[in-house]
Scaffold this motif. Structure first.
Motif, short mmCIF file in Angstrom:
data_model
loop_
_atom_site.label_atom_id
_atom_site.label_comp_id
_atom_site.label_asym_id
_atom_site.label_seq_id
_atom_site.Cartn_x
_atom_site.Cartn_y
_atom_site.Cartn_z
N THR A 1 49.23 51.45 41.21
CA THR A 1 47.95 51.00 40.67
C THR A 1 47.47 49.70 41.30
O THR A 1 46.35 49.27 41.02
CB THR A 1 48.04 50.79 39.15
OG1 THR A 1 49.07 49.84 38.87
CG2 THR A 1 48.34 52.11 38.43
N ASP A 2 48.27 49.09 42.15
CA ASP A 2 47.90 47.82 42.77
C ASP A 2 46.68 48.02 43.67
O ASP A 2 46.74 48.78 44.64
CB ASP A 2 49.08 47.27 43.58
CG ASP A 2 48.75 45.96 44.24
OD1 ASP A 2 48.21 45.99 45.38
OD2 ASP A 2 49.01 44.91 43.64
N PRO A 3 45.55 47.36 43.38
CA PRO A 3 44.32 47.58 44.16
C PRO A 3 44.49 47.27 45.65
O PRO A 3 43.94 47.98 46.49
CB PRO A 3 43.31 46.62 43.53
CG PRO A 3 43.83 46.36 42.15
CD PRO A 3 45.33 46.45 42.26
N GLU A 4 45.23 46.23 45.98
CA GLU A 4 45.43 45.87 47.39
C GLU A 4 46.21 46.97 48.12
O GLU A 4 45.86 47.36 49.23
CB GLU A 4 46.17 44.55 47.50
CG GLU A 4 46.32 44.07 48.93
CD GLU A 4 47.01 42.72 49.02
OE1 GLU A 4 47.35 42.33 50.15
OE2 GLU A 4 47.21 42.05 47.98
N ALA A 5 47.24 47.49 47.49
CA ALA A 5 48.02 48.57 48.10
C ALA A 5 47.18 49.84 48.22
O ALA A 5 47.20 50.52 49.25
CB ALA A 5 49.28 48.83 47.29
N LEU A 6 46.44 50.19 47.18
CA LEU A 6 45.61 51.39 47.21
C LEU A 6 44.56 51.32 48.31
O LEU A 6 44.23 52.33 48.94
CB LEU A 6 44.94 51.60 45.85
CG LEU A 6 45.88 52.02 44.72
CD1 LEU A 6 45.16 51.94 43.38
CD2 LEU A 6 46.43 53.42 44.96
N ALA A 7 44.04 50.14 48.58
CA ALA A 7 43.03 49.97 49.62
C ALA A 7 43.58 50.23 51.01
O ALA A 7 42.83 50.51 51.94
CB ALA A 7 42.43 48.57 49.54
N GLN A 8 44.89 50.17 51.17
CA GLN A 8 45.52 50.38 52.47
C GLN A 8 45.84 51.84 52.76
O GLN A 8 46.20 52.19 53.88
CB GLN A 8 46.81 49.55 52.55
CG GLN A 8 46.57 48.06 52.46
CD GLN A 8 47.85 47.30 52.39
OE1 GLN A 8 48.68 47.39 53.29
NE2 GLN A 8 48.04 46.54 51.32
N LEU A 9 45.71 52.72 51.77
CA LEU A 9 46.02 54.13 51.95
C LEU A 9 44.90 54.82 52.73
O LEU A 9 43.74 54.47 52.61
CB LEU A 9 46.21 54.79 50.59
CG LEU A 9 47.36 54.22 49.76
CD1 LEU A 9 47.31 54.76 48.35
CD2 LEU A 9 48.69 54.51 50.41
N ARG A 10 45.30 55.82 53.51
CA ARG A 10 44.32 56.51 54.36
C ARG A 10 44.23 57.99 54.01
O ARG A 10 45.19 58.58 53.55
CB ARG A 10 44.73 56.38 55.83
CG ARG A 10 44.84 54.95 56.29
CD ARG A 10 45.19 54.83 57.75
NE ARG A 10 46.37 55.64 58.08
CZ ARG A 10 46.75 55.92 59.32
NH1 ARG A 10 46.08 55.47 60.33
NH2 ARG A 10 47.82 56.65 59.54
N ASP A 11 43.08 58.55 54.29
CA ASP A 11 42.85 59.99 54.18
C ASP A 11 43.26 60.55 52.81
O ASP A 11 43.97 61.55 52.71
CB ASP A 11 43.60 60.75 55.28
CG ASP A 11 43.20 60.25 56.68
OD1 ASP A 11 42.01 59.95 56.88
OD2 ASP A 11 44.09 60.14 57.53
#
Length: 66
Positions: A34-44
């Motif tokens: 749920t960490d917004p910073e980590a989620l923003a790094q995910l692709r596709d």
């Protein structure tokens, strides 16, 4: 689909846990990322996908099974 319990790193019977499907795929039970910073790094990312945090020590089960 049928699931077979493989292993868990929990002493209380909760997550995280690994299962295998009757088709040979792996299902992971764990805490949702749920960490917004980590989620923003995910692709596709597809609409029906989610991400689960898996402790590294749980993944060593595969090495032990060789």
């Amino acid at each position: 689909m049928k699931l077979r319990f493989l292993t868990t790193s929990s002493n209380s019977g909760s997550c995280p846990t690994l299962y295998e499907t009757d088709e040979g795929d792996i299902v992971v039970q764990g805490y949702q990322l749920t960490d917004p910073e980590a989620l923003a790094q995910l692709r596709d990312v597809l609409p029906n996908e989610t991400f689960v945090v898996v402790p590294r020590e749980l993944m060593t089960w595969f090495e032990q099974k060789g």
